[in-house]
Scaffold this motif. Structure first.
Motif, PDB file in Angstrom:
ATOM      1  N   ILE A  82       0.868  -1.177   0.000  1.00 12.35           N
ATOM      2  CA  ILE A  82       0.000   0.000   0.000  1.00 12.35           C
ATOM      3  C   ILE A  82       0.902   1.223   0.000  1.00 12.35           C
ATOM      4  O   ILE A  82       1.684   1.448   0.925  1.00 12.35           O
TER       5      ILE A  82
ATOM      6  N   HIS B  98      -9.691   4.809  -0.554  1.00 16.12           N
ATOM      7  CA  HIS B  98      -9.010   4.524  -1.813  1.00 16.12           C
ATOM      8  C   HIS B  98      -7.548   4.276  -1.465  1.00 16.12           C
ATOM      9  O   HIS B  98      -6.865   5.180  -0.973  1.00 16.12           O
TER      10      HIS B  98
ATOM     11  N   VAL C 157      -1.808   1.653  -5.005  1.00  9.80           N
ATOM     12  CA  VAL C 157      -0.891   0.522  -5.142  1.00  9.80           C
ATOM     13  C   VAL C 157      -0.117   0.677  -6.451  1.00  9.80           C
ATOM     14  O   VAL C 157      -0.472   1.484  -7.310  1.00  9.80           O
TER      15      VAL C 157
ATOM     16  N   GLY D  53      -3.938  -6.999  -6.122  1.00 13.65           N
ATOM     17  CA  GLY D  53      -4.703  -5.869  -5.590  1.00 13.65           C
ATOM     18  C   GLY D  53      -5.813  -6.335  -4.671  1.00 13.65           C
ATOM     19  O   GLY D  53      -6.058  -5.750  -3.611  1.00 13.65           O
ATOM     20  N   HIS D  54      -6.486  -7.396  -5.067  1.00 13.90           N
ATOM     21  CA  HIS D  54      -7.551  -7.978  -4.256  1.00 13.90           C
ATOM     22  C   HIS D  54      -6.998  -8.465  -2.914  1.00 13.90           C
ATOM     23  O   HIS D  54      -7.575  -8.192  -1.858  1.00 13.90           O
TER      24      HIS D  54
ATOM     25  N   ALA E 266      -6.163  -5.559  -0.635  1.00 12.00           N
ATOM     26  CA  ALA E 266      -7.377  -4.982  -0.052  1.00 12.00           C
ATOM     27  C   ALA E 266      -7.878  -5.825   1.109  1.00 12.00           C
ATOM     28  O   ALA E 266      -8.258  -5.290   2.160  1.00 12.00           O
TER      29      ALA E 266
ATOM     30  N   ILE F 145      -9.140   0.039  -4.881  1.00 15.61           N
ATOM     31  CA  ILE F 145      -7.730   0.005  -5.256  1.00 15.61           C
ATOM     32  C   ILE F 145      -7.504   0.989  -6.391  1.00 15.61           C
ATOM     33  O   ILE F 145      -8.195   0.947  -7.412  1.00 15.61           O
TER      34      ILE F 145
END
Length: 76
Positions: free
Chosen positions: A15, A35, A38, A47-48, A51, A72
């Motif tokens: 992050i 928000h 990345v 990314g998932h 998160a 993201i």
């Protein structure tokens, strides 16, 4: 945006920062919508995963956070 929350967010590997952060009170708890910035070159799966990790850390560190919604954003 509370400084403490951002400090915890920036400790998460992968992050790079935050762009927007909205916190709403719901009874005795809070709902966070943020928000997270990345690396633009990571995969959707990465990314998932970032998160989910961020959500888990925030809920662990701040017990009064009931829900976290993370968008993201690529660092372009």
């Amino acid at each position: 945006r509370p400084i403490l929350l951002e400090n915890v967010i920036l400790l998460i590997a992968g992050i790079l920062g935050t762009e927007k952060c909205y916190i709403r009170k719901a009874g005795m708890n809070y709902h966070v919508d943020l928000h997270a910035i990345v690396d633009a070159k990571i995969s959707v799966k990465e990314g998932h995963d970032l998160a989910h990790n961020l959500k888990d850390v925030l809920k662990k560190e701040f017990l009064n956070i009931e829900n976290v919604l993370i968008h993201i954003e690529p660092n372009e």
